[in-house]
Design an enzyme around this catalytic site. Structure first.
Site, mmCIF file in Angstrom:
data_model
loop_
_atom_site.group_PDB
_atom_site.id
_atom_site.type_symbol
_atom_site.label_atom_id
_atom_site.label_comp_id
_atom_site.label_asym_id
_atom_site.label_seq_id
_atom_site.Cartn_x
_atom_site.Cartn_y
_atom_site.Cartn_z
ATOM 1 C CE LYS A 19 6.850 16.323 14.758
ATOM 2 N NZ LYS A 19 6.196 15.743 15.939
ATOM 3 C CG ASN A 20 6.856 18.937 18.281
ATOM 4 O OD1 ASN A 20 6.271 18.111 17.584
ATOM 5 N ND2 ASN A 20 8.010 18.679 18.880
ATOM 6 N NE ARG A 89 4.346 9.219 22.668
ATOM 7 C CZ ARG A 89 3.953 8.560 23.742
ATOM 8 N NH1 ARG A 89 3.787 7.271 23.700
ATOM 9 N NH2 ARG A 89 3.757 9.194 24.879
ATOM 10 C CB CYS A 113 6.872 5.332 20.221
ATOM 11 S SG CYS A 113 7.920 6.489 21.064
ATOM 12 N NE ARG A 118 7.580 10.040 23.347
ATOM 13 C CZ ARG A 118 7.525 10.666 22.176
ATOM 14 N NH1 ARG A 118 7.805 10.021 21.074
ATOM 15 N NH2 ARG A 118 7.183 11.927 22.113
ATOM 16 C CG ASP A 301 12.458 16.544 19.047
ATOM 17 O OD1 ASP A 301 12.532 15.386 19.475
ATOM 18 O OD2 ASP A 301 11.391 17.193 19.032
ATOM 19 C CB VAL A 323 14.684 14.125 26.947
ATOM 20 C CG1 VAL A 323 13.178 14.291 26.849
ATOM 21 C CG2 VAL A 323 15.341 15.460 27.295
ATOM 22 N NE ARG A 393 5.253 10.931 12.917
ATOM 23 C CZ ARG A 393 5.676 10.843 14.169
ATOM 24 N NH1 ARG A 393 6.539 9.926 14.503
ATOM 25 N NH2 ARG A 393 5.223 11.666 15.088
HETATM 26 C C1 UD1 Z 1 7.349 16.347 22.947
HETATM 27 C C2 UD1 Z 1 7.604 16.554 21.481
HETATM 28 C C3 UD1 Z 1 8.775 15.700 21.013
HETATM 29 C C4 UD1 Z 1 10.001 15.957 21.879
HETATM 30 C C5 UD1 Z 1 9.664 15.843 23.354
HETATM 31 C C6 UD1 Z 1 10.807 16.272 24.259
HETATM 32 C C7 UD1 Z 1 5.385 17.096 20.649
HETATM 33 C C8 UD1 Z 1 4.214 16.686 19.855
HETATM 34 N N1 UD1 Z 1 6.388 16.198 20.753
HETATM 35 O O1 UD1 Z 1 6.997 14.968 23.125
HETATM 36 O O2 UD1 Z 1 9.061 16.023 19.649
HETATM 37 O O3 UD1 Z 1 11.011 15.017 21.560
HETATM 38 O O4 UD1 Z 1 8.519 16.656 23.686
HETATM 39 O O5 UD1 Z 1 11.210 17.541 23.953
HETATM 40 O O6 UD1 Z 1 5.440 18.197 21.163
HETATM 41 N N2 UD1 Z 1 6.991 11.283 30.621
HETATM 42 C C9 UD1 Z 1 6.525 10.532 31.682
HETATM 43 N N3 UD1 Z 1 5.202 10.619 32.016
HETATM 44 C C10 UD1 Z 1 4.330 11.422 31.341
HETATM 45 C C11 UD1 Z 1 4.819 12.186 30.275
HETATM 46 C C12 UD1 Z 1 6.157 12.112 29.933
HETATM 47 O O7 UD1 Z 1 7.277 9.793 32.308
HETATM 48 O O8 UD1 Z 1 3.152 11.452 31.682
HETATM 49 C C13 UD1 Z 1 8.422 11.215 30.246
HETATM 50 C C14 UD1 Z 1 8.669 10.672 28.851
HETATM 51 O O9 UD1 Z 1 8.664 9.276 28.823
HETATM 52 C C15 UD1 Z 1 10.018 11.269 28.513
HETATM 53 C C16 UD1 Z 1 9.972 12.621 29.220
HETATM 54 O O10 UD1 Z 1 8.925 12.530 30.172
HETATM 55 O O11 UD1 Z 1 11.049 10.490 29.048
HETATM 56 C C17 UD1 Z 1 9.699 13.811 28.333
HETATM 57 O O12 UD1 Z 1 8.646 13.515 27.475
HETATM 58 P P1 UD1 Z 1 7.594 14.609 26.983
HETATM 59 O O13 UD1 Z 1 8.123 15.979 27.188
HETATM 60 O O14 UD1 Z 1 6.270 14.277 27.565
HETATM 61 O O15 UD1 Z 1 7.552 14.300 25.417
HETATM 62 P P2 UD1 Z 1 6.306 14.509 24.500
HETATM 63 O O16 UD1 Z 1 5.489 15.609 25.037
HETATM 64 O O17 UD1 Z 1 5.659 13.195 24.210
#
Ligand code: UD1
Length: 413
Positions: A19-20, A89, A113, A118, A301, A323, A393
């Site tokens: 998926k990711n 998202r 969420c 996030r 995850d 995380v 999903r």
């Molecule tokens: C992706 C994965 C999700 C997985 C996550 C962590 C996809 C579609 N989803 O989500 O399944 O659980 O990685 O492995 O690939 N953060 C900030 N600012 C930002 C961006 C992120 O503070 O601009 C924080 C987030 O709130 C979180 C952390 O960084 O605490 C990691 O999040 P992130 O790696 O961005 O998760 P996703 O990419 O949304």
């Protein structure tokens, strides 16, 4: 979903596309006009949402078996609406490609969420450093730029989709972009390979420094999606928690080193080949401590599924989530099944119990649903899981795959 627990899983299961990985690769098709083919695409609700989003943006999308054909020739749209972004998202991943190709994008802010706030501040900070003008208007990010310029980007924390969005924005920027403290997830590598097949020059994906030399244009191509390491880890946990013996085919064991190590530490017998993993539960699991980290650490995850396994282990275990800020929604549901769990800030103390008992429980997010199914498979009696739309999903026909391994599981229509 109704689950009658107590059967050790036995047999063979094949893993679907990740998926990711497929979501960013789908969004990347917006970067080059023409017909793209993406192979090994799982049938998931998030994939359907991405197809709708691409159609909304003017692309033609068709499924031919497990291949998606995406024609972006007449894509002109520039807006990702709230209705789609709030359900998934990862829709926010269109921001980089749209801005790179059209010089303008209007993408809804995702908001919170179930697993925490996030934010997307790091995506925006990176784009600004590349010369984009970004405003927040009426809940939308409105981004404008002539050709983006390469920049030296330092990510304050490791973000998977943040790294992907910036990588996609940078492929046609003027000059070279360096992303420091980049995410190292296999899905980031799969996207980089996809971009390079489209004519991009991305180097270093899989390490924490990614270098992208901007090119003037990209071309459509044929892409292959990697196997889903989280689906694979979930089936490993299913074999372990039921004391079964399962061979998982079509996976990349190297992507699961952290999960393999933890399960082995808890007493599970695991054998691996190039593209398969065999998992055999041998008696009661032992409690082990787990801390989630960006790749190659233990994946967030898989945290909920590992917690389900630990509820029945011998001894204590401490599971720490680093995380996401609020990813223990499954705790209260597991407690309804008799698990002994205490939340303490970012950690959960799990005191292993000898048995779980089936109960009506509610799915709160994708991976929480998976953990409740695992608990149900091992519990005595019947578990009824509601709000199962979450599981669709990210898992392709999970109940059919589990049933073929002997699980007693039914979806109510
Ligand atoms: C992706 C994965 C999700 C997985 C996550 C962590 C996809 C579609 N989803 O989500 O399944 O659980 O990685 O492995 O690939 N953060 C900030 N600012 C930002 C961006 C992120 O503070 O601009 C924080 C987030 O709130 C979180 C952390 O960084 O605490 C990691 O999040 P992130 O790696 O961005 O998760 P996703 O990419 O949304």
């Amino acid at each position: 979903m109704r689950i009658e627990g107590g059967t050790p899983l036995q047999g063979c299961v094949r893993i679907s596309g990740a998926k990711n990985a497929v979501l960013p690769i789908l969004m990347a098709t917006l970067l080059a006009a023409g017909e793209h083919r993406i192979c090994n695409v799982p049938r998931l609700r998030d994939v359907e949402t991405s197809m709708r989003l691409l159609q909304e943006l003017g692309a033609r999308v068709e499924r031919e078996g497990d291949v998606l054909v995406v024609d972006t020739t007449s894509a002109t749209g520039e807006e990702a609406p709230y209705e789609l972004v709030k359900t998934m998202r990862a829709s926010f991943l269109v921001l980089g490609p749209l801005l790179a190709r059209f010089g303008y994008a209007r993408v809804s802010l995702p908001g919170g969420c179930a697993i925490g706030a996030r934010p997307v501040d790091l995506h925006l900070k990176g784009l600004r450093a590349m010369g984009a003008d970004i405003k927040i208007e009426h809940g939308y990010v409105v981004a404008r730029s002539k050709r983006l310029r390469g920049a030296h980007l330092y990510m304050d924390l490791v973000t998977v989709t943040g790294t992907e969005n910036l990588m996609m924005a940078a492929v046609t920027a003027e000059g070279t972009t360096v992303i420091e403290n980049a995410a190292r997830e296999p899905e980031v590598v799969n996207l980089a390979e996809a971009l390079n097949r489209m004519g991009a020059r991305v180097q270093g994906a899989g390490s924490s420094t990614i270098t992208i030399e901007g090119v003037s244009a990209l071309r459509p191509s044929v892409q292959e999606v990697i196997p889903d390491r989280i689906e694979c880890g979930t089936f490993m946990a299913a074999a372990a928690i039921t004391g079964g013996d399962v061979r998982i085919e079509g996976c990349i064991p190297q992507h699961l080193q952290a999960v393999i190590t933890k399960l082995r530490e808890s007493g599970v017998w695991i054998e691996t080949g190039d593209t398969w993993i065999r998992v055999r539960g041998e008696g009661r699991l032992r409690g082990v401590d787990v801390i989630t980290m960006p790749y190659p650490g233990f994946p967030t995850d898989m945290q909920a599924q590992m917690m389900a396994c630990m509820t029945l282990a011998h001894g204590h275990s401490v599971i720490t989530e680093t995380v996401f800020e609020n990813r223990f929604m499954h705790v209260a549901e597991l407690q309804r099944m008799g698990a002994d769990l205490t939340i303490d800030g970012h950690s959960v103390l799990v005191r292993g119990v000898e048995r779980l008992s089936g109960a009506p429980v509610m799915a709160t997010d994708l991976r929480a649903s998976a953990s409740l199914i695992l608990a149900g498979l091992a519990a005595q009696g019947e578990t009824v899981l509601s709000r199962i739309y979450h599981i669709d999903r990210g898992y392709e026909r999970i109940e059919e795959k589990l049933a073929r391994l002997g699980a007693k599981i039914w979806r109510e229509r």
